[in-house]
Scaffold this active site. Sequence first.
Site, PDB file in Angstrom:
ATOM      1  N   ASN A  94      57.855  13.064  60.222  1.00  0.00           N
ATOM      2  CA  ASN A  94      57.374  13.608  58.944  1.00  0.00           C
ATOM      3  C   ASN A  94      58.446  13.349  57.895  1.00  0.00           C
ATOM      4  O   ASN A  94      59.482  14.004  57.874  1.00  0.00           O
ATOM      5  CB  ASN A  94      57.132  15.120  59.107  1.00  0.00           C
ATOM      6  CG  ASN A  94      56.782  15.790  57.788  1.00  0.00           C
ATOM      7  OD1 ASN A  94      56.444  15.116  56.811  1.00  0.00           O
ATOM      8  ND2 ASN A  94      56.861  17.111  57.762  1.00  0.00           N
ATOM      9  N   LYS A 105      58.299  13.873  54.808  1.00  0.00           N
ATOM     10  CA  LYS A 105      58.238  14.832  53.688  1.00  0.00           C
ATOM     11  C   LYS A 105      58.313  14.066  52.355  1.00  0.00           C
ATOM     12  O   LYS A 105      57.737  13.007  52.231  1.00  0.00           O
ATOM     13  CB  LYS A 105      59.329  15.884  53.814  1.00  0.00           C
ATOM     14  CG  LYS A 105      59.380  16.509  55.207  1.00  0.00           C
ATOM     15  CD  LYS A 105      60.229  17.726  55.256  1.00  0.00           C
ATOM     16  CE  LYS A 105      60.369  18.178  56.691  1.00  0.00           C
ATOM     17  NZ  LYS A 105      60.925  19.506  56.834  1.00  0.00           N
ATOM     18  N   HIS A 150      51.342  22.185  57.561  1.00  0.00           N
ATOM     19  CA  HIS A 150      52.802  22.293  57.704  1.00  0.00           C
ATOM     20  C   HIS A 150      53.264  23.571  57.002  1.00  0.00           C
ATOM     21  O   HIS A 150      52.726  23.938  55.952  1.00  0.00           O
ATOM     22  CB  HIS A 150      53.476  21.060  57.088  1.00  0.00           C
ATOM     23  CG  HIS A 150      54.927  20.975  57.448  1.00  0.00           C
ATOM     24  ND1 HIS A 150      55.885  21.735  56.815  1.00  0.00           N
ATOM     25  CD2 HIS A 150      55.584  20.264  58.397  1.00  0.00           C
ATOM     26  CE1 HIS A 150      57.065  21.478  57.361  1.00  0.00           C
ATOM     27  NE2 HIS A 150      56.908  20.586  58.322  1.00  0.00           N
ATOM     28  N   GLU A 192      55.630  24.185  55.168  1.00  0.00           N
ATOM     29  CA  GLU A 192      56.031  24.011  53.766  1.00  0.00           C
ATOM     30  C   GLU A 192      54.812  24.003  52.845  1.00  0.00           C
ATOM     31  O   GLU A 192      54.907  24.354  51.676  1.00  0.00           O
ATOM     32  CB  GLU A 192      56.854  22.718  53.624  1.00  0.00           C
ATOM     33  CG  GLU A 192      58.241  22.895  54.241  1.00  0.00           C
ATOM     34  CD  GLU A 192      58.898  21.607  54.708  1.00  0.00           C
ATOM     35  OE1 GLU A 192      58.425  20.515  54.335  1.00  0.00           O
ATOM     36  OE2 GLU A 192      59.887  21.709  55.459  1.00  0.00           O
ATOM     37  N   GLU A 205      55.818  24.681  65.503  1.00  0.00           N
ATOM     38  CA  GLU A 205      56.987  24.543  64.643  1.00  0.00           C
ATOM     39  C   GLU A 205      57.431  25.916  64.155  1.00  0.00           C
ATOM     40  O   GLU A 205      56.956  26.385  63.092  1.00  0.00           O
ATOM     41  CB  GLU A 205      56.643  23.691  63.426  1.00  0.00           C
ATOM     42  CG  GLU A 205      56.309  22.257  63.738  1.00  0.00           C
ATOM     43  CD  GLU A 205      56.810  21.331  62.644  1.00  0.00           C
ATOM     44  OE1 GLU A 205      57.591  20.434  62.974  1.00  0.00           O
ATOM     45  OE2 GLU A 205      56.464  21.527  61.474  1.00  0.00           O
ATOM     46  N   GLY A 209      64.524  22.257  59.835  1.00  0.00           N
ATOM     47  CA  GLY A 209      65.571  21.832  58.915  1.00  0.00           C
ATOM     48  C   GLY A 209      66.818  22.696  58.953  1.00  0.00           C
ATOM     49  O   GLY A 209      67.668  22.603  58.065  1.00  0.00           O
ATOM     50  N   SER A 255      64.154  20.866  64.078  1.00  0.00           N
ATOM     51  CA  SER A 255      65.512  20.401  64.364  1.00  0.00           C
ATOM     52  C   SER A 255      65.599  19.567  65.646  1.00  0.00           C
ATOM     53  O   SER A 255      66.586  19.640  66.391  1.00  0.00           O
ATOM     54  CB  SER A 255      66.488  21.582  64.403  1.00  0.00           C
ATOM     55  OG  SER A 255      66.521  22.235  63.140  1.00  0.00           O
ATOM     56  N   GLY A 270      63.966  15.613  59.585  1.00  0.00           N
ATOM     57  CA  GLY A 270      65.200  14.943  59.171  1.00  0.00           C
ATOM     58  C   GLY A 270      65.552  13.700  59.997  1.00  0.00           C
ATOM     59  O   GLY A 270      65.913  12.657  59.438  1.00  0.00           O
TER      60      GLY A 270
END
Length: 256
Positions: A9, A11, A95, A97, A169, A175, A216, A238
Amino acid sequence: MRKPIIAGNWKMNLGRVEEALEFVRQIRSPLYEVENVDRVICPPFTVLAALAEVIQANKIGLGAQNIHWEESGAHTGDISGPMIAALCQYVIIGHSERRAIGGAGESDEAIHKKVQAALNHGLTPIICVGENLTQKEAGETQAFVSGQVRAALTGLDQDQISTCVLAYEPIWAIGTGQAATAVDANSIIGLTIRGTIAETFGESAAQQVRVQYGGSVNVGNIAEYMSMPEIDGALVGGASLKPEFVELVKQASLTS
Ligand code: PEP
């Protein structure tokens, strides 16, 4: 046997065509060679068309990061199922976010409509669920995650559910570098996510659906997650933005 799936992902990163192409040209050949694992990249909308031209869709899947449930209309800034399906095979839905955005985030009902829209257009939804730190500390993880799973999948039949991918998740792990332990993630995925699906939709759907862990994940810890019987891969933020993503996918293929 469920085939593992690793999805990156991106982002809101690598969204300019030149930078996205440069990165994908670095990672695509080694990713083509990995076996036994589905691998997917989910870049920003702005580069989907350019990337669709340079990757072989049967070797690296392409996914969007959001979808609107309507096919067209007055929805400024949104992208619909037919638009995504012209370029991609996957779409991330729900997600954390997006569920969170400034208090105006996506409801369980909206997420359900998005899942239905994705399936109607032949896309594989990657449906994110997971608790926040307050819920974890209050011992509410099981009830909360189970509710999210039920809401997202309600009304689908067994065949539809078995084509979905879910991603567990925990929000506190995204993150932050504070990944859930593999044992804990395995337990939530097995008991809560598959358990809820088995109760509501039947054991066969629960055993067929693929469930990733996300939060992570990196090249150093992917093997541990992949060694768990209930975990079928990872949703990676990430670490999907760096060439180490290739190594992560290779590790997943070796340990699955
Ligand atoms: C994510 O955004 O879905 C995610 C898991 O991010 P990260 O891997 O950076 O924690």
